[in-house]
Scaffold this motif. Structure first.
Motif, mmCIF file in Angstrom:
data_model
loop_
_atom_site.group_PDB
_atom_site.id
_atom_site.type_symbol
_atom_site.label_atom_id
_atom_site.label_comp_id
_atom_site.label_asym_id
_atom_site.label_seq_id
_atom_site.Cartn_x
_atom_site.Cartn_y
_atom_site.Cartn_z
ATOM 1 N N ASN A 74 19.407 -11.571 33.411
ATOM 2 C CA ASN A 74 20.776 -12.439 32.758
ATOM 3 C C ASN A 74 20.806 -12.606 31.707
ATOM 4 N N GLU A 75 21.753 -11.325 30.666
ATOM 5 C CA GLU A 75 21.667 -11.170 29.687
ATOM 6 C C GLU A 75 23.115 -12.608 29.146
ATOM 7 N N ASN A 76 23.579 -13.749 30.695
ATOM 8 C CA ASN A 76 24.951 -14.456 30.120
ATOM 9 C C ASN A 76 23.987 -15.240 29.612
#
Ligand code: ADP
Ligand code: ZN
Ligand code: ZN
Length: 814
Positions: A122-124
């Motif tokens: 989950n890079e966000n």
């Protein structure tokens, strides 16, 4: 106005380094807080603020600090003073003490390496800077702190790393550092608007058709009656509903979750009243209290199983009531669950355990609890390093089994003795020290006789059980008459048989030193050697391999001799493993257990074996030194010592003292509660004075003989010893250096220099070793001696060829 700080760096640096801080930082910073600073070739360290002032350093330009790491001090004045004493007395740097004192989670360093956690996607949720690190880790399996500084282009990166760890993106690879994460527990409460009774009725009404949800609310009120915060798990259990149902109530805005930090070391369970002391114990207790009025330190010499622990317990109880802190020191190995359980039973919520086998997080927690004078850390039970905790209100230090060698730290520096350092610590706190032992060290007994320590004796076992009957078995004779089976005499076999018949348990003691089994070629006599050390490899039957006990090297058991090629390889010597095998043949129906370094790895290693023994799942327990310490089993009626000679012949001025202590302590495991126990000591030399003294329980006689020898041959307590060890990979260089050093020291200390000598194990991990001992007569000033010694060391290290040689100083190296 310019502001500067002197800091302690966690490295062997003699001087305190100076850094520059801003005025704002100066108002915020305090002594005892940590800062991240750069030192040397752009390495980042966690340094400790020692002093804040306005003096620029002389000879170099002060660098700025990277950032402040604490909001409040984590180290107090008592500690700093105590560390200074240690550094000074044991001749090391404050940085080395700092490093040893703090749980390593407090010492983040530039050598620390981070790695990506496998399942993160989950890079966000990442900030720009965090993303840079994340991306870099796509290309490179790991990054050092230094590399991260370069990637991000700024130096204040610790918060970024912390966040990345928190978000489960990365993990710290090195064992030295584990991020400290307080453990959070999920609690639940009713939202404020529902708390009036009219609202509440409305609520229950509205839930009348949702039976499960209604149950949850009702259970909540039942739990609330106990006035404690309510854990989600508790509510779940009480209402017998799933987490999903509770969550639906939260989603409706009726309940709300919240989190509280808990300690992961939580002792629950009921505590009990302490035992009533017997008449003799009560007398000893009163005497201890009395001596404490005039002496800071008292020696309690109480025979094994006399109830020393119960006396400690009574003393502790008094002080906890007054809100004071108590430190209970044990030799490392003796941190058996038995004692922990016993103390937990009495002191429950007041007790914290501090131990190297505990995780980083647990240790940080204990540290913080002591720092904040929390009730649950009022009594600390721990090994020598618990001496470094941030006590502020210490009233008593108990050093149990004070004669134990494991109170001394040998490597790395600080090479301190916990008993001696605790006496100094107690002085700073105006606290008392109680040294306890059935077999006090010669030094402590001497100090007691001299009146330096108070002295209290307890010569009766609890329940008036007699001390065990000790029988010396002459195995020279037995071998001659062919009455030996393997390593067992017919007499010992007979005694074991009898004990087993009565369903009693047996402990067999096998001193590890020198008895490691090794392999020898029958044809040419060669034994396989460690390629890195000057020792024979030890044979481990279980894995069929050879190991070095000094460096950990291992190899499979060879099929033929490396020197002559012969296939006739014999195993020699006898370790615990071999004894175990012989026992299996001699007593095929008995259950046999083994306790040594190999079988007790891991946090619960001891616990498992001792638990089995306690539960009588083991009839005969074979073990090394570990067996001598503080174990209390009711059903052991026989203790056998397989061979007493090797420990007696060990080349050390303490060999006799140590052998006496060891044998008496091991014997003390027999017949503790019910009836008189028996001890058999097998030996080639039954007339040896120490064996005679052990068998007649003549501590006083042993002491007199030993102290005479110490006097005659200039050993402690009459002379202090400082040992210098040189190590180098180049044989000739270390030889030359040792000769140079020997000459220089002899010029100053004359006949009080021993060596240079080549130790019996003269090479370890490819380093050749030389030692020199300096003896210091009581009348000479220790400070002056150390000054001379430091001067010689500095000259030594100024010589170009010697610079790379490792130079260790060990004060009171015994
Ligand atoms: P030590 O530490 O001197 O070896 P312990 O304190 O372990 O002796 O006591 C030996 C045994 O006797 C333990 O099992 C202990 O519980 C028991 N014991 C000692 N004193 C008392 C007492 N006053 N009341 C009841 N049991 C006692
Ligand atoms: Zn051979
Ligand atoms: Zn080795």
């Amino acid at each position: 106005m310019n502001y500067y700080i002197n800091v302690i760096l966690p490295i062997p640096l003699q001087k305190l380094f100076t850094y520059k801080i801003t005025e704002a930082e100066a108002t915020f910073l305090n002594k005892g807080m940590r800062v991240a600073v750069e030192f040397g070739k752009s390495k980042v360290y966690t340094a400790l603020v020692y002093k804040i002032h306005n003096e620029p350093p002389i000879g170099y330009e002060a660098k700025d600090i990277h950032q402040i790491l604490d909001e409040t001090p984590i180290v107090n004045e008592f500690q700093l003073k105590h560390w200074e004493w240690i550094a000074n007395y044991y001749m090391c740097s404050l940085g080395e003490v700092y490093r040893a004192a703090l749980p390593s989670a407090f010492l983040l360093e530039s050598e620390t390496v981070i790695q990506l956690l496998q399942n993160f996607s989950n890079e966000n949720i990442l900030s720009n800077e965090e993303f840079l690190v994340f991306e870099a880790l796509q290309h490179q399996s790991q990054l050092s702190i230094q590399q991260i500084i370069e990637i991000i282009g700024k130096k204040t990166i610790f918060p970024i790393i912390k966040d990345l760890i928190r978000k489960n993106v990365i993990t710290v690879k090195e064992q030295i550092y584990e991020q400290y994460k307080p453990k959070l527990i999920k609690y639940i409460h009713l939202k404020g608007e529902w708390s009036t009774s009219s609202k509440l009725n409305e609520l229950l009404e509205s839930l009348s058709r949702a039976k499960k949800q209604r149950d949850v609310v009702l259970s909540y009120f039942q739990l609330q009656a106990t006035k404690k915060p309510i854990k989600v798990l508790e509510l779940q259990k009480k209402s017998n509903c799933s987490a999903a149902i509770i969550k639906s109530l939260v989603d409706k805005g009726i309940f709300e979750y919240y989190f509280l930090q808990t300690d992961r070391i939580n002792f629950t369970g009921n505590t009990s009243e302490i035992k009533e002391l017997t008449k003799h114990q009560q007398i000893a207790y009163n005497e201890i209290k009395k001596t404490f009025k005039t002496k800071q330190t008292t020696l309690l010499k109480g025979i094994t199983s006399s109830g020393k622990t119960e006396i400690y317990v009574k003393l502790i109880k008094d002080l906890l009531k007054e809100g004071k802190q108590v430190l209970y020191l044990l030799p490392e190995i003796a941190l058996t669950t038995q004692l922990i359980e016993r103390l937990q039973y009495y002191f429950g919520e007041y007790l914290s355990v501090f131990h190297s086998k505990y995780s980083m997080n647990e240790r940080v927690e204990v540290w913080n609890n002591v720092l904040n004078s929390k009730q649950k850390a009022q009594l600390i039970l721990g090994a020598r390093s618990s001496l470094f905790l941030p006590f502020s209100n210490l009233k008593l230090i108990i050093v149990d089994e004070e004669h134990e060698p494991s109170f001394k730290q040998y490597d790395p520096a600080p090479r301190y003795h916990a008993r001696d350092a605790s006496i100094v610590l107690a002085k700073m706190h105006h606290a008392n020290v109680l040294l306890g032992s059935a077999t006090p060290s010669i030094e402590s007994y001497y100090n007691a006789k001299q009146g330096k320590y108070g002295f209290v004796e307890l010569n009766r076992r609890f329940g008036d059980v007699l001390l065990p009957e000790i029988e010396l078995v002459d195995i020279k004779e037995k071998y001659r008459k062919k009455r030996m089976k393997g390593h067992f005499s017919d007499r010992l076999i007979q005694m074991i048989t009898e004990a087993l018949e009565y369903k009693e348990q047996v402990i067999l003691f096998q001193n590890r030193r020198g008895y490691a089994p090794f392999v020898e070629c029958e044809t040419c006599g060669t034994s396989p050697q460690c390629p890195q050390c000057d020792v024979s490899l030890t044979f481990h039957n279980y894995k069929n391999e050879l190991r070095c006990h000094y460096c950990g090297y291992r190899q499979a058991m060879p099929h033929n001799c490396s020197a002559c090629g012969s296939e006739k390889l014999n195993t020699k010597g006898f370790g615990t493993e071999q004894i175990e095998m012989e026992l299996e043949e001699l007593f095929p129906t008995a259950k046999i257990g083994r306790m040594d370094l190999d079988t007790t790895r891991g946090k619960y290693g001891y616990q498992k074996i001792l638990g089995k023994f306690q539960a009588k799942e083991i009839d005969i327990l074979v073990g090394t030194q570990m067996l001598s310490k503080g174990l209390d089993f009711a059903n052991v009626s026989l203790v056998g010592i397989l061979n007493a000679d090797h420990m007696l012949n060990f080349p050390d001025f303490r060999a006799h003292e140590r052998s006496y202590q060891l044998m008496v302590q091991v014997s003390g495991r027999a017949g503790r509660v019910k009836k008189r126990g028996k001890v058999a000591i097998q030996t080639f030399n039954p007339f040896h004075q120490i064996l005679q003294q052990v068998s007649t329980n003549s501590f006083e006689e042993m002491y007199k003989e030993q102290i005479d020898e110490r006097w005659q041959y200039h050993y402690p307590p009459f002379f202090r010893l400082i040992k210098i060890t040189l190590r180098d990979k180049d044989y000739n260089r270390v030889d030359e250096a040792a000769n140079w050093l020997g000459k220089s020291l002899t010029a100053i200390f004359k006949e009080n220099v021993l060596g240079p000598s080549i130790p019996s194990i003269s090479r370890v991990r490819n380093y050749y070793i030389r030692t020199i001992i300096v003896k210091i007569p009581q009348k000479n000033s220790l400070t002056a001696t150390k000054k001379h010694l430091m001067r010689v060391k500095n000259t030594f290290q100024a010589i170009k060829e010697f610079r790379a040689i490792r130079f260790n100083i060990d004060v009171d190296n015994y």
